[in-house]
Design an enzyme around this catalytic site. Structure first.
Site, PDB file in Angstrom:
ATOM      1  N   HIS A   1       8.635  33.317 -17.287  1.00 49.72           N
ATOM      2  CA  HIS A   1       9.382  32.097 -17.596  1.00 49.72           C
ATOM      3  C   HIS A   1      10.884  32.336 -17.642  1.00 49.72           C
ATOM      4  O   HIS A   1      11.361  33.478 -17.691  1.00 49.72           O
ATOM      5  CB  HIS A   1       8.904  31.517 -18.936  1.00 49.72           C
ATOM      6  CG  HIS A   1       9.202  32.388 -20.127  1.00 49.72           C
ATOM      7  ND1 HIS A   1      10.403  32.339 -20.802  1.00 49.72           N
ATOM      8  CD2 HIS A   1       8.448  33.312 -20.776  1.00 49.72           C
ATOM      9  CE1 HIS A   1      10.380  33.201 -21.806  1.00 49.72           C
ATOM     10  NE2 HIS A   1       9.202  33.802 -21.812  1.00 49.72           N
TER      11      HIS A   1
ATOM     12  N   CYS B   1       5.719  37.866 -23.335  1.00 50.91           N
ATOM     13  CA  CYS B   1       5.957  37.204 -22.063  1.00 50.91           C
ATOM     14  C   CYS B   1       7.095  37.888 -21.303  1.00 50.91           C
ATOM     15  O   CYS B   1       7.909  38.606 -21.884  1.00 50.91           O
ATOM     16  CB  CYS B   1       6.273  35.731 -22.278  1.00 50.91           C
ATOM     17  SG  CYS B   1       4.865  34.760 -22.858  1.00 50.91           S
TER      18      CYS B   1
END
Length: 204
Positions: free
Chosen positions: A164, A180
């Site tokens: 992301h 992440c």
């Protein structure tokens, strides 16, 4: 004279492409200016403050994986998007801090522009102030998922991990996330436009 003209023309083409060439590398350091996107105005990244090795660039990359595969090198903080002819687009990344690292193989199951961020229950337990976003934090410039997100699934379903964007450009090259893989917003937009749903992702 003709040879000189060809060389000058090639140099101009590179300049117009917004990148520079160093050996076999093409570095896109000029691509981090402000971006108007879906009603949002992404700010310019002061890219001179980010080490050059983390700027988006095309590099030589030998792998048996087919083009379109995404390979994440968590040790060196690079993400490679495999391209034909032994090349890859390389991005600088931020990775999981100690205790939140992960490795394995997954696939891109979903792609979202300006996604909603919903903190996992375990994260809310660690950081109770995030409870206000238990039903989702709306998209926006300060949303932790940034301008784009690729959702990674494995054989068990949603892995909970994402590739992301992030407004925290200074975190690139560091281990600071909750697992992440984060990229600068201008880079996740570029990767989003290249990667397809179903793409293989290898995290090393």
């Amino acid at each position: 004279m003709r040879v000189r003209s060809i060389i000058i023309g090639a140099a101009m083409a590179v300049a117009l492409a917004g990148c520079s060439t160093i050996g076999q590398m093409r570095i896109f350091s000029d691509d981090y200016g402000p971006v108007a996107d879906a009603g949002y105005q992404l700010p310019r990244i002061p890219i001179s403050k980010v080490p050059t090795k983390y700027h988006r660039q095309i590099v030589r990359y030998d792998t048996k994986e087919k083009p379109g595969t995404i390979i994440v090198d968590t040790t060196n903080k690079f993400l490679y998007y495999v391209m034909p002819d032994g090349e890859a687009m390389r991005y600088g990344i931020g990775v999981g801090r100690e205790g939140f690292e992960w490795h394995g193989t997954a696939r891109v199951a979903l792609k979202r522009e300006w996604p909603t961020w919903t903190p996992p229950g375990q994260m809310i337990k660690r950081q109770p102030e995030l409870a206000k976003w238990a039903n989702g934090m709306p998209p926006g410039l300060m949303n932790p998922l940034g301008a784009r997100a690729l959702y990674l699934f494995n054989k068990g379903g949603d892995s909970g991990y994402r590739l992301h964007g992030s407004p925290e450009w200074a975190s690139i090259g560091h281990a600071m996330s909750s697992g992440c893989i984060r990229l600068m917003n201008q880079d996740i937009i570029d990767l989003y436009n290249r990667a397809e749903v179903g793409s293989k992702v290898i995290v090393m």
